[in-house]
Structure formats: structure tokens, C-alpha cells
Design an enzyme around this catalytic site. Structure first.
Site, PDB file in Angstrom:
ATOM      1  N   LYS C  80      11.364  -0.560   0.488  1.00 24.61           N
ATOM      2  CA  LYS C  80      11.043  -1.882   0.254  1.00 24.61           C
ATOM      3  C   LYS C  80      11.421  -2.261  -1.172  1.00 24.61           C
ATOM      4  CE  LYS C  80       6.294  -4.047  -0.015  1.00 24.61           C
ATOM      5  NZ  LYS C  80       4.982  -3.552   0.295  1.00 24.61           N
ATOM      6  N   SER C 155       2.371  -6.684   2.965  1.00 22.25           N
ATOM      7  CA  SER C 155       3.589  -7.255   2.556  1.00 22.25           C
ATOM      8  C   SER C 155       4.806  -6.444   2.829  1.00 22.25           C
ATOM      9  CB  SER C 155       3.213  -7.000   0.859  1.00 22.25           C
ATOM     10  OG  SER C 155       3.223  -5.884   0.273  1.00 22.25           O
ATOM     11  N   SER C 179      -0.551  -2.845   3.204  1.00 24.30           N
ATOM     12  CA  SER C 179       0.629  -3.548   3.436  1.00 24.30           C
ATOM     13  C   SER C 179       1.640  -2.673   4.196  1.00 24.30           C
ATOM     14  CB  SER C 179       1.201  -3.756   1.933  1.00 24.30           C
ATOM     15  OG  SER C 179       0.381  -4.844   1.272  1.00 24.30           O
TER      16      SER C 179
END
Lengths: 473, 97, 487
Positions: C80, C155, C179
Site C-alpha cells: 500500500k 482504503s 481498511s
């Protein structure tokens, strides 16, 4: 002040004597070139987390113990949020609701003291330099470990504020918490001062003074502010709550910013840092490291050594000096003799030389040997001082120095007789004067012999031989 | 339902000033509307009779041994800086106020 | 024939260690797959291309010299875009950090590299983790591999889409309020959020410090276990990281679930759920019962306030964590030639997107004088209540089960203008986050439209091995996880 009671409170920041910063392993201490003592943590880079320094916590605990405060078993780091380009994270890690120490006091002398509200740990900010291009940011100082010592408004005169700082500095230096150098910024003081009518119990409006770089300056700035406020109040005016910066050269303060609207720092517990838990073992370890504090030491020197007050004060201003003194006494030197030598010879030479007293080349043991040579009559007061200076410069024993300088006492008549004759020949007027009964003229003749032997002649022997020679004529 | 604080234009503007955010007029209306709806939805929490429990579950913070490590080289300190001079970060003039 | 990109991390590492395939070929296969598939998905922000191949060559070289290879040897891993890698760009999905390069590497990624993994590329995300759809990314949205008009969740939407589409077998994510788990559910893969503090946060760009966890997305339970064994453990650089007994790594999945007591908190299994989600999870519960598990009805009363509690805390911490982006030392600067204050305001207003600015404002509100006790203070207290709710529940059962998300993947643009509706997507995942507990999402079925549905497991602190065993048992008994999105 006429008709008013002066109310003063101090907030003192002290930089802790650690190897590394409060939350990063970047070196603490001297600053060097801009931004050369900065870790990613001090820059507040994305992804960094604080790494709290055990030694900083321990020194804060030691300071708390030295000042008689109540060390809190559980305290918390909190964030103080505000924007300023010298504050890399946009918040300062400090302690707010739950500081590491509550209470304590700083002695003011003559049995008086000033209570402390709290001591908390916090990180320092960086430094701004205002230049042609704009403002320049140096983050070397960012993250340096500090404690803030918050005094109660117990002080009633500017002189008390100076006494507070001098005593605080002495105690923290004794405890090896900080070098407390106000000129270099390892000790910084802000002062709050207000005036209230005598007999009133309601404090007046506070003014905060900043930029106070020595205990004397704190006193001067407060005296100025006391006069300024008294004049305003006497004229029926109102004191503005503000921060004023002291300009020592001009001898006056000027407003820096108005505090009418208090900033909203949005303090909250730092979610990166779980509670700071200090167990009894850690506290006791610091208590053991604390040793004797200046006040206790002075009491002991008075009673154990019977020294005059002037000597007691001189020997206790610095922890190391007292330790050196006691080591000398331990070797067998008389306390008053040791004190005299320390004040007249050791301290001036140490100050010239610099460095820690523990590394001073004349150790207490060597002073003891030197004084023995003096007592045995090998050296005179004059030659003993020369030997001492030689020992400082060349770091050897007293015996070696005496040898290197060729300085043993001359007391045999065979050596001295020609010198005595020479003195009488060189100073016939003095010789005549002595014969005429002017005893004091003998000193000039003695001095001549002493000079000729570079002070090595035994004064008693010279006296005897001179008198004999004069009588024989 | 208790009255929610007056989350009005002035308060949102004040929060924006505190947070160093500039809200142009056209954004302010949307922000105000969203903020009011969210705070209203969260308001019930404020009315709960909750007692503070301290930090029972948290372990004590781990402390680091005091050893200095080499700092970041200056070129890396400044590598991402928008503007530098003489080994320092340069910002527009700071106006004290 | 099975292609390399279809293999699990465990399978690939095994082949690389045995020498039946080179690390270079494995990484090459991922890069090819990205070239071919990702333009339509936008799971990756960018990839390391030649640098990843060079890292693969180093592993092949080590094997040729007879050196021992790590448990993840040659496995290409996406990460990420909020985990920093020395010398590489990291943007946290924000314009603010468009050109930012970190001088150091996040501990979790460093540990993966030490285990032999090859860092492939950074995956797309909501700006600073603030979103549940990956639509707030400054790099543009990511699409759901199962339905390209739908969001992948967020996310960590880029990581979820990358794993689901076979761009890499494992992708690192971060989970503050769901997330990792929510996008795993919406993309039909496994997602693990470890216990708070179990995996170091050093190098994870902070959203909300007391909630942030580094997590992982993958296509098998074994792969999650391998990842956890490689990354877990105390880190001197993270004062909140915790020393816990090491995980057993590839925990043998239980053959059945006899003797396992599974709590079903009614607050997470009914109210506000999409009908298809509810029905699918009911079927999963029946399967668990067939496997011998004992299902126990239980209650987490404070869950009623979990969403406001979570958002108030996260926003308050974020407002403070994001104060460092002031245009002084790094990041996009605007307003040169004004005052320093005006420069900082201009840089932040231009550098942060709308959702980030809204959360900063509300977080500032929750902490500000006069409001702090009613908002931030109440949230702190409510969090303690929720922790005790979980403690009580775990006195009567081993694990808790619920859906991961109240809804399946929703169409792009359908919620982005309604922040409150977006926040409610996290209703089922924020409770475990607030309590710092480990949780796992796994595929448990599909909607009629073919969108994946996730089942969420929550365990007591440091109960990751238990999570992996039970998820493994459910996976072994079903085939939801082996379905792949349309090519």
C-alpha cells in the site's frame, strides 16, 4: 513596591544531560552546523514514531527527587498542537494533565523556599534564523530533552527570583541533571509578574517576561517590570496581559504579543506513546545516584570541619570541588590548609585549564605529598607554589617536580655563608642601618639572599647567619 | 436529543484557521453541511452517561537505552525540501502575531 | 495448465526454493500480468519494474551459491502506498506527497524482504487511508475486478484488487477501521488485521496512531500465515509494538470445528445489513455448525456507538498526525512569496483532498477547547466500554463471527458525495479496531450479481493462530475462495 505586593512565578526549562535526544537517537549536546544532528524522527518525516529515551526519564526523576517533588508512578506524554516552522510535527510532545512530578520546592536561602507546582518532560523545538531570503530553519535543537520546572507564584521580590535560579542551578548541577548554562541555553527562564495592593488576596494581571539569559538579568528585568507596573497602577491605569521581551542593553522590556486570547493547543494524550510507568526500582536507583545536595553538604562542612562560612561556600558551589576537598582531607591534609590551597591555587589553575576537576593533574594525594615536603622543610611557601605550578603543567608527583626544578631547601651554612657576605657587600646602607638599630632593614638583606637562591634558602638559617655576620663586624 | 453546538460558519472558519486550511466560499457551504450532519449523527455519544476508566489495557511505554546514533546525512535531511539555503530549510518570512 | 500468476505465495516460494522456477520468472509473470490487466483496474500506482527484477536476480544468485532462501523467496508483493521504501516514492494517495521519497524503509516491508519477498510496486489507496472505496486517491480510483463499475472497497482497495486479479499473490495493506478487511470482502480475497502492536507501524504513514495496523491481503490462509510469521514481532522503532509469542506461521487448519465455540453478536448480524449479505452469512453459519462448531448468541452492547466513537478518535488523531504537512521540510508547497503562515495554509489547502480536509476540521473540533470532553473525551470512554464488552464475550466463546461489510461492492460515485453514508460501510469492522483485536475476512459467498461477500472473524488479542485455523477449516469445507473474477 510602594503600596503593592509583588507576585512572581518562574517557569524554567532545563536541558537534560543525555547522549541522545528525547525521542530519537540523534546526538544531543553541542549543536554544530545547521541540520547536521537530525534523525528522520526529528524531521517529523512520514512514518516515523517517537522512541523515548530512558536516560531522559531517569534524569527527570533525579531532578524531581533533588527538588523534593512527588514522582508520579504513571504519567503521560501529551501533544501540544500548534503550527510554527521550528516545530516539525505540528505538535510538541510534552506532558499536560499527567506530569512526571508534582510538588517540590527550591530553597531561596535563609530558610525560605519557593514551592513548585510540577515538573514535566518535553522536547525542544528547532531554531529560526531570519535572513534576506526569508526565514531559515535549523532543526538541530528539535527534539532535545527538556524538563520544565513550574514554580508557584511564591516569590515576592526580584531578588528572590535570582536566588531561586542560583539555588536551582546549584542543585541540578549537583545532581548531574544538566549543566544549566543560561548563556548557552541549557537553562532558560520565563518569569510571570503581577502586582496587587498590599492586603489584597487577588492577584493582579500577569505579564510574562521572556529572553532572560542569566540570573542577574532575570532580577534586572523583574525590577524594571515591577517599576513599570507600579507606575501604571499608581496613575490609575490597567496592566495589559501580555508577553514582553527583555532587552538587557537597553535596560527595558517591549511587548512581544498580546495574550488576551489564549491559544487553543488542543492537548491530548499522545496515541503513539503508552503511559510512562516508573517503578520503585527506577526511582530508588536515581535516589542512590543523587548523593548529597548542596545544603546538606554545607551543614556538614560547618559541623565536621569547623570551617568559616566563606570557606564553606567556596568549597560547595561545585560538587566536584567539595569532593576534591574531602579527598585531600582524607589523605591527612588539615581541612583549613586544604581549603586555603584550593581557593588560592587549585581553583584558579583549574579554571585556566578547563576540563573536569577529576582530570586535574594535581590530585588530592599529590597535594598532600607537596604539603608534606613543605612541612618537612624541604620547600618554603614560595617554592611550594612553584612546585604546584610545575605539577599542573607537567602532571608529576611533588618529589619529581622538586627534582626537576632543583628546588630543595638550602640550609647549610657552607652554601649560605658566601651569599650572606654578598648581600652585606651589595647593600652596605642596609647593613649600616641594621647596625644602627633599624631592625626592619634586615628584610632587604634577607630578600637579597632569597633572590640569589630563587627562594630556596631556609629563612631561619639566613636570619641566623645574617645576624651573626653583622654582629661579627 | 440535546442541542448540538452551534456548528456555524464562524466556528468552522475558526477550526479551519486552527488547522491552517483555507475554505473558499463555495467549499464552505458543503463543508458546513457535511460537518453539521456528521456532528448531529455523532451527538448521541456525547449524551451517554460514561465514566472515565483510565487506561487499564495499555501496557507501559518501552524506553530506549540512551545511545547516540549517527544522524541523517545533510543531503538526505534536505532531499525533499521545497527550498533550502546554507544547509537550512527556507520558508517565507515568519510574521509573529 | 496453471500459470505462475495463479499460484499462491507458499507455492511460488516452494518452487523458487526447489529451483523449478526462477525468482526472475515469477516476478516477470507478475509484471506481465500488471501490464496486461491493470490498465483497466488501476490497482497499482506504479511498479518497480527493472528494480524488482534485479531483486529477483539477487535471490536466484543466492540460490545458485547454495545459500538458504527465506520462506517467501521470490514472492512478488504489492504494498500500500502509505508504507515507505527507501529511495522510492510514497504518496499515501495524496497530492501533498506526490514527489516524496523516504530515506528509510518501513519495518514490515524490511522484514518481508528479509524473508525473500520481492517488492513489486505500490498499490492505490484512499488519501491517507481516509475512505472506504479508494475513490479519494489523488491518483484516481481503483476498479473492482469482479465488476469494473464498482469500487474495490478501501482504503486498501489497490491491494485487494491486485490480489483478486492475480497481479500478485500477497499485498500489504493497512487497517485503521477496516481498511484491509472491507476491501478483502468486496474483492473476494482474504484479509488479516493483526492485533494492534503485533506488526510494527514504523514506516506506516500515520492516519490514526492508536488504531493503525499493518495488515495483508491474499488468496489463501496459508499465505496470510506466512506473511504474519515474517512480519510480526516487537520493533524497537515502534513504542507501541508488542512482544508476543511468535505465531506458528503456517498453522495447520483444523480438519473440523468440533469443540470450537463461536459467538454471534446480534448487533453485528442483522441490523442494517443488505439482504443478500445477511442470507449468505446465515448459510455460512449453517456450514460452521455442520463442521461441528458450537454457535453462541452473544451481545456487544457498545457496538451501537462504535461508528461515532471510531470516527471521533480517528479524526482527532488524524488532525494532529497530519499537522506535519506544513510545506516546510517536504511535500508540495504553495504560496511562496507570502508569509510562512499563508504558505502553510496554501500548501495544505491545495495538497489535501476534500475528505481529508473535512476529517481534519472535525478532528480539530473534537479536540478543541470547550468541545474536547463531549467529543474526544466521550469517545475515549466509550472505547473502554467496548473493550469490556469484548472481554465479556470472549469469556463465553473462542471467536466472534459476523459479516465483514454491511453491503457488497457499490457503484463508483454512489457514496462519495455523502461522507456519512460512506462511514457506515465500516460499522462492522470498527469494533475490532477500537478494541485492538485481530480480525480476518474471508470469502463466504456471492450476490446474484456475482459480487463477493465476506465473513469476518474476530479473536482475542494475539489470537491470530486461532483465526487462521478456523478460517482455514471453513475454506477447506467450501470453495468460495477459489472462484476468480472474470478475466
Amino acid at each position: 513596591m510602594n503600596g503593592f505586593t509583588t507576585v512572581i512565578g518562574l517557569e524554567v526549562h532545563v536541558q537534560l544531560a543525555t547522549q541522545s535526544k528525547l525521542f530519537s537517537p540523534a546526538p544531543s549536546g553541542a549543536l554544530g552546523d545547521p541540520n547536521t544532528r537530525v534523525h528522520a524522527i526529528d524531521l517529523g518525516l512520514p512514518g516515523v514514531l517517537p522512541r523515548p529515551n530512558a536516560a531522559a526519564v531517569e534524569l527527570a526523576v533525579r531532578a524531581a527527587l533533588a527538588l523534593g517533588g512527588d514522582v508520579q508512578r504513571v504519567s503521560r506524554f501529551a501533544r501540544k498542537n500548534y503550527f510554527y516552522p521550528d516545530l516539525p510535527k505540528g505538535y510538541q510532545i510534552s506532558q499536560f494533565e499527567s506530569p512526571v512530578c508534582l510538588g517540590g520546592a527550591v530553597p531561596l536561602g535563609a530558610g525560605r523556599s519557593c514551592r513548585l507546582q510540577r515538573i514535566h518532560i518535553e522536547e525542544d523545538a528547532g531554531k529560526l534564523v531570519h535572513g534576506e531570503l526569508g526565514t531559515l530553519v535549523d532543526l538541530n535543537r528539535a527534539g532535545m530533552p527538556l524538563i520544565e520546572i513550574v514554580g508557584e507564584p511564591d516569590l515576592r521580590a526580584p531578588a528572590d527570583a535570582q536566588a531561586f535560579l542560583l539555588h536551582l542551578r546549584e542543585i541540578l548541577r549537583y545532581a548531574a541533571v544538566s549543566d544549566c548554562d543560561m548563556e548557552l541555553g541549557s537553562m532558560r527562564c520565563d518569569a510571570n509578574i503581577s502586582l496587587m495592593p498590599i492586603g489584597s488576596d487577588r492577584y493582579g494581571t500577569k505579564v510574562e517576561l521572556k529572553n532572560l539569559n542569566s540570573p542577574k538579568m532575570v532580577q534586572r528585568a523583574l525590577e524594571y517590570e515591577e517599576r513599570r507596573q507600579a507606575a501604571i497602577l499608581a496613575a490609575g491605569g490597567r496592566i495589559a496581559a501580555e508577553t514582553r521581551g527583555w532587552n538587557d542593553e537597553a535596560g527595558e522590556s517591549r511587548p512581544q504579543r498580546s495574550k488576551e486570547s489564549a491559544p487553543d493547543y488542543r492537548y491530548f494524550p499522545d496515541p503513539d506513546l503508552p503511559p510512562l510507568v516508573i517503578d520503585d526500582a527506577r526511582i530508588e536507583a536515581q535516589r542512590a545516584r543523587l548523593g548529597e545536595l548542596p545544603q546538606q553538604r554545607r551543614d556538614r562542612y560547618r559541623s565536621a570541619f569547623g570551617l568559616p562560612e566563606h570557606d564553606v561556600v567556596a568549597l560547595t558551589q561545585d560538587r566536584a570541588v567539595g569532593e576534591w576537598f574531602e579527598a585531600a582531607v582524607q589523605t591527612g591534609v588539615d581541612a583549613k590548609t586544604a581549603s586555603n590551597w584550593i581557593q588560592s591555587d587549585v581553583l584558579p589553575a583549574w579554571r585556566d585549564r578547563g576540563g573536569p576537576l577529576a582530570e586535574f593533574p594535581v590530585t588530592p594525594q599529590r597535594l598532600h605529598e607537596l604539603l608534606q615536603l613543605l612541612a618537612q622543610g624541604t620547600l618554603t611557601q614560595v617554592t611550594a607554589r612553584r612546585v604546584f605550578r610545575h605539577m599542573v603543567a607537567h602532571a608529576g608527583s611533588a618529589a619529581t617536580a622538586v627534582q626537576q626544578l632543583g628546588l630543595s631547601r638550602i640550609d647549610d651554612a657552607d652554601t649560605l655563608a658566601p651569599l650572606v657576605a654578598g648581600a652585606l657587600a651589595a647593600l652596605p646602607e642596609a647593613a649600616a642601618a641594621v647596625r644602627a638599630g633599624k631592625e626592619r632593614a634586615l628584610d632587604a638583606l634577607k630578600g637579597h639572599v632569597m633572590r640569589a637562591t630563587k627562594g630556596r634558602a631556609d629563612p631561619d638559617a639566613v636570619d641566623r647567619l645574617l645576624r651573626a655576620a653583622l654582629a661579627a663586624d | 436529543m440535546t442541542a448540538e453546538p452551534d456548528l456555524d460558519r464562524a466556528l468552522v472558519q475558526h477550526l479551519a484557521d486552527l488547522a491552517r486550511l483555507h475554505l473558499p466560499a463555495e467549499r464552505l457551504a458543503t463543508v458546513l453541511q457535511n460537518a453539521r450532519r456528521i456532528v448531529a449523527a455523532f451527538g448521541a455519544l456525547g449524551d451517554l452517561p460514561l465514566e472515565s476508566g483510565g487506561d487499564p489495557d495499555l501496557q507501559p511505554v518501552r524506553l530506549r537505552t540512551d545511545t547516540a546514533e549517527p544522524p541523517l546525512p545533510l543531503d538526505q535531511v534536505l532531499a525533499n525540501a521545497p527550498r533550502t539555503a546554507g544547509g537550512m530549510f527556507v520558508v517565507p518570512r515568519v510574521v509573529d502575531g | 495448465m496453471t500459470e505462475l500468476w495463479q499460484l499462491s505465495a507458499a507455492g511460488l516460494a516452494d518452487q523458487v526454493r526447489r529451483g523449478s522456477v526462477s525468482a526472475r520468472d515469477v516476478v516477470r509473470a507478475s509484471l506481465d500480468r500488471i501490464e496486461r490487466v491493470d490498465p483497466a483496474l488501476h490497482a497499482f500506482v506504479d511498479h518497480r519494474g527493472e528494480r524488482a527484477l534485479a531483486d529477483a536476480d539477487a535471490i536466484d544468485g543466492a540460490r545458485a551459491r547454495g545459500e538458504p532462501l527465506g520462506p517467501l523467496a521470490g514472492v512478488p508483493i504489492g504494498w500500500k502506498d502509505n508504507l515507505v521504501v527507501a529511495g522510492e516514492r510514497t504518496s499515501a494517495g495524496s497530492r501533498m506527497l506526490a514527489d516524496y521519497r523516504s530515506p528509510f524503509t518501513a519495518t514490515a516491508l524490511q522484514r518481508l524482504q528479509a524473508a525473500g519477498a520481492v517488492l513489486l510496486g505500490r498499490t492505490n489507496m484512499d488519501e491517507f487511508g481516509m475512505g472506504s472505496s479508494t475513490e479519494t486517491s489523488a491518483h484516481g480510483p481503483t476498479r473492482n475486478p469482479w465488476h469494473r463499475d464498482c469500487v474495490p472497497g478501501g482504503s486498501s482497495g489497490g491491494s485487494a484488487a491486485a490480489v483478486a486479479a492475480g497481479l500478485c499473490p500477497l499485498a500489504v495493506g493497512s487497517d485503521t477501521g477496516g481498511s484491509v478487511r472491507q476491501p478483502a470482502a468486496l474483492c473476494g480475497v482474504f484479509g488479516l488485521k493483526p492485533t494492534y502492536g503485533r506488526v510494527s507501524r514504523y514506516g506506516l504513514i500515520a492516519y490514526a496512531s492508536s488504531l493503525d495496523c499493518v495488515g495483508v491481503l491474499g488468496r489463501s490462509v496459508d499465505d496470510l500465515a506466512l506473511w504474519l510469521a515474517a512480519t510480526a514481532g516487537v520493533d524497537p522503532a515502534d513504542p507501541t509494538s508488542v512482544a508476543a509469542a511468535p505465531t506458528t506461521g503456517a498453522a495447520a487448519p483444523a480438519a473440523d470445528l468440533r469443540g470450537v465455540r463461536i459467538g454471534v453478536p446480534w448487533q453485528l448480524n442483522g441490523p442494517g445489513l443488505d439482504d443478500e449479505v445477511l442470507a449468505t452469512v446465515q448459510t455460512a453459519l449453517a456450514t460452521l455448525r455442520e463442521l461441528g462448531a458450537e454457535l453462541v448468541e452473544c451481545s456487544l452492547p457498545s457496538v451501537a456507538h462504535a461508528v461515532p466513537t471510531y470516527y471521533l478518535l480517528a479524526m482527532a488523531e488524524a488532525a494532529s498526525n497530519l499537522a506535519r504537512y506544513d510545506g516546510v521540510r517536504y511535500g508540495a508547497r504553495r504560496g511562496e512569496g507570502t508569509s510562512c503562515d499563508a504558505m502553510t495554509t496554501a500548501s495544505r489547502s491545495r495538497g489535501f483532498g476534500d475528505e481529508v480536509q473535512l476529517r481534519i476540521l472535525l478532528g480539530t473540533f473534537a479536540l478543541s477547547v470547550g468541545y474536547q470532553d463531549r467529543y474526544y473525551g466521550q469517545a475515549i470512554r466509550a472505547r473502554e466500554l467496548l473493550r469490556s464488552d469484548f472481554a465479556r464475550a470472549f469469556a463465553a466463546c473462542d471467536l466472534l463471527v459476523s459479516p465483514t461489510s454491511p453491503v457488497p461492492a457499490f457503484p463508483l460515485g454512489s457514496r462519495i458525495d455523502d461522507p456519512l453514508a460512506m462511514y457506515l460501510c465500516d460499522a462492522l469492522t470498527v469494533p475490532a479496531s477500537l478494541a485492538g483485536l485481530p480480525a480476518l475476512s474471508q470469502p463466504c459467498g456471492y450476490t446474484a450479481a456475482g459480487l463477493p461477500i465476506g465473513l469476518q472473524w474476530t479473536a482475542p488479542a494475539f489470537g491470530e493462530d486461532r483465526l487462521l485455523q478456523v478460517a482455514g477449516a471453513f475454506a477447506a469445507a467450501t470453495d468460495h475462495h477459489s472462484r476468480r473474477p472474470p478475466a
